[in-house]
Write an enzyme that holds these catalytic residues in place. Structure first.
Site: not given
Ligand SMILES: [Zn+2]
Length: 416
Positions: A252-254, A260, A294-296, A356, A381
């Site tokens: 995951d990214r953030d 975050e 990643t969800n953006q 996700k 996370d």
């Protein structure tokens, strides 16, 4: 289809070798590098070679002869004076009337030549460049691609300190159409990367980047030579051919890689969490793909354009590059299921299969890069990350604490 090997490179002294020899004849386990190249091409059914030789080139032609010992046919072109990596090609316009592969003679590699050729043909490219991320993009020649894989720009080293780009490095392996040869002046010294390709681009030719994570390295220094020898012996070079599936660590990214921030949408907001460079370098070194998923929803909310998001990811890759780490690929979901925000972009307000906890991004990555999900991991996370990993069939999904320094490093060291 011919394979042209540029083997005119100056002689070199590698510690393991006593006398001076052409680079292409540097032995690994008693066999010249060039011989490995011949064998790979032969394996894929390419048996017509043209070797460009120069300095001490007799050593090459004496060893390989007409190629019949290897079941291939080899022609030679001898450079009377060194003309750079491209100059000699200028003399070969009459011979090279169809698309051809270009190898450098001092490269150790193993790659799926058919897959690269299919890509080249599907794009109707005038030239296709083999590209990959590496662990030192800040001093490498960078190629900037659009989302369809077309080359937009070349950024050759040296770079300024504040240079930001995707980690997409020219691996010095190509498929050229004869059109490329028009950009080479006969008898004039020139280089493929520095002169010829930029001239092709300026002329509006279709250059494409073929991104792959297969093994391809040249021999710069004695240290690199020993590392490459070890990789040949251990089977790593062959194992990285894309015909063999590989495991990944999905990230995951953030909150996991970058700090975050609520709805991050400006590059200056992006900061790596402490220990992330080391963690991703560890993933790289263990032979796993590092894939960001990643969800953006900032796209659907219209807080950030696709170009801005792309630049944010370029910055992420640049920061990781400074820590000698790289991600292999980044997938993002631009959608959001709930409409009602005044600024929203309707076309992204859909219920998709990539947001996700849906596994869409992981499944797409697995398909794109021949990833074995049953040997792969997901680290995030949030519970939705863990679910996405489970839904995709990952071996294990792990939830770490958001924004916690070294949490990712601890997690990857506990699993890999
Ligand atoms: Zn989506």
């Amino acid at each position: 289809m011919r394979v042209v090997v540029i083997a005119g490179g100056k002689g070199t002294r590698i510690a393991a070798v006593n006398s001076e020899i052409p680079k292409a004849m540097i032995p690994i386990d008693g066999k010249p590098i060039l011989e490995y190249e011949v064998e790979i091409a032969k394996r894929y059914g390419f048996t017509e070679f043209l070797f460009i030789i120069g300095y001490m080139g007799d050593r090459i032609s004496e060893y390989f002869g007409d190629g019949s010992k290897w079941g291939v046919s080899i022609e030679y072109f001898k450079e009377e004076k060194p003309l750079g990596t491209a100059g000699a090609l200028g003399y070969l316009k009459e011979k090279l009337t169809e698309d051809f592969f270009v190898f450098y003679g001092d490269t150790v590699m193993d790659f799926d030549m058919r897959a690269m050729l299919e890509y080249h043909q599907s794009k109707h490219a005038d030239a296709t460049l083999f590209l990959h991320p590496n662990d030192h993009p800040y001093d490498s020649d960078i190629v900037d691609l659009d989302s369809g894989g077309k080359v937009r720009k070349f950024f050759n080293k040296p770079h300024t300190e504040d240079f930001i780009s995707h980690n997409m490095v020219n691996a010095a392996l190509f498929i050229f159409s004869p059109k490329v040869l028009d950009k080479i002046e006969v008898g004039v010294k020139s280089h493929i990367e520095k002169n010829v390709l930029p001239a092709c681009l300026e002329d509006g030719m279709n250059l494409y980047g073929y991104v792959s994570f297969e093994y391809i390295k040249d021999m710069g220094t004695p240290d690199r030579y020993y590392a490459v020898c070890e990789d040949v012996r251990s089977g790593k070079v062959a194992r990285m051919n894309r015909i063999y599936s590989r495991p990944a660590v999905f990230l995951d990214r953030d909150g996991v890689i970058s700090k975050e921030v609520d709805l991050l949408c400006k590059p200056e907001q992006l900061e790596l969490i402490e220990g992330v460079g080391e963690a991703i370098r560890y993933i790289n070194e263990k032979g796993y793909f590092a894939v960001v998923v990643t969800n953006q929803p900032v796209i659907a909310r219209n807080l950030c354009s696709l170009e801005e998001l792309d630049f944010i990811h370029a910055k992420l890759e640049t920061l990781l590059g400074h820590e000698r780490a790289y991600v292999n690929a980044t997938y993002y979901c631009p959608h959001h299921p709930d409409s009602g925000y005044p600024e929203e972009r309707k076309e992204y307000k859909i219920k998709c299969d990539c947001r996700k906890p849906a596994p869409g991004m992981l499944l797409k990555a697995a398909d794109d890069w021949n990833i074995d999900l049953s040997r792969s991991y997901m680290i995030g996370d949030r519970p939705s990350d863990v679910k996405a990993g489970e839904n995709a069939g990952c071996k294990q999904s792990i939830q770490i604490e958001m924004n916690k320094p070294f949490a990712l490093l601890e997690a990857v060291k506990s699993i890999l």
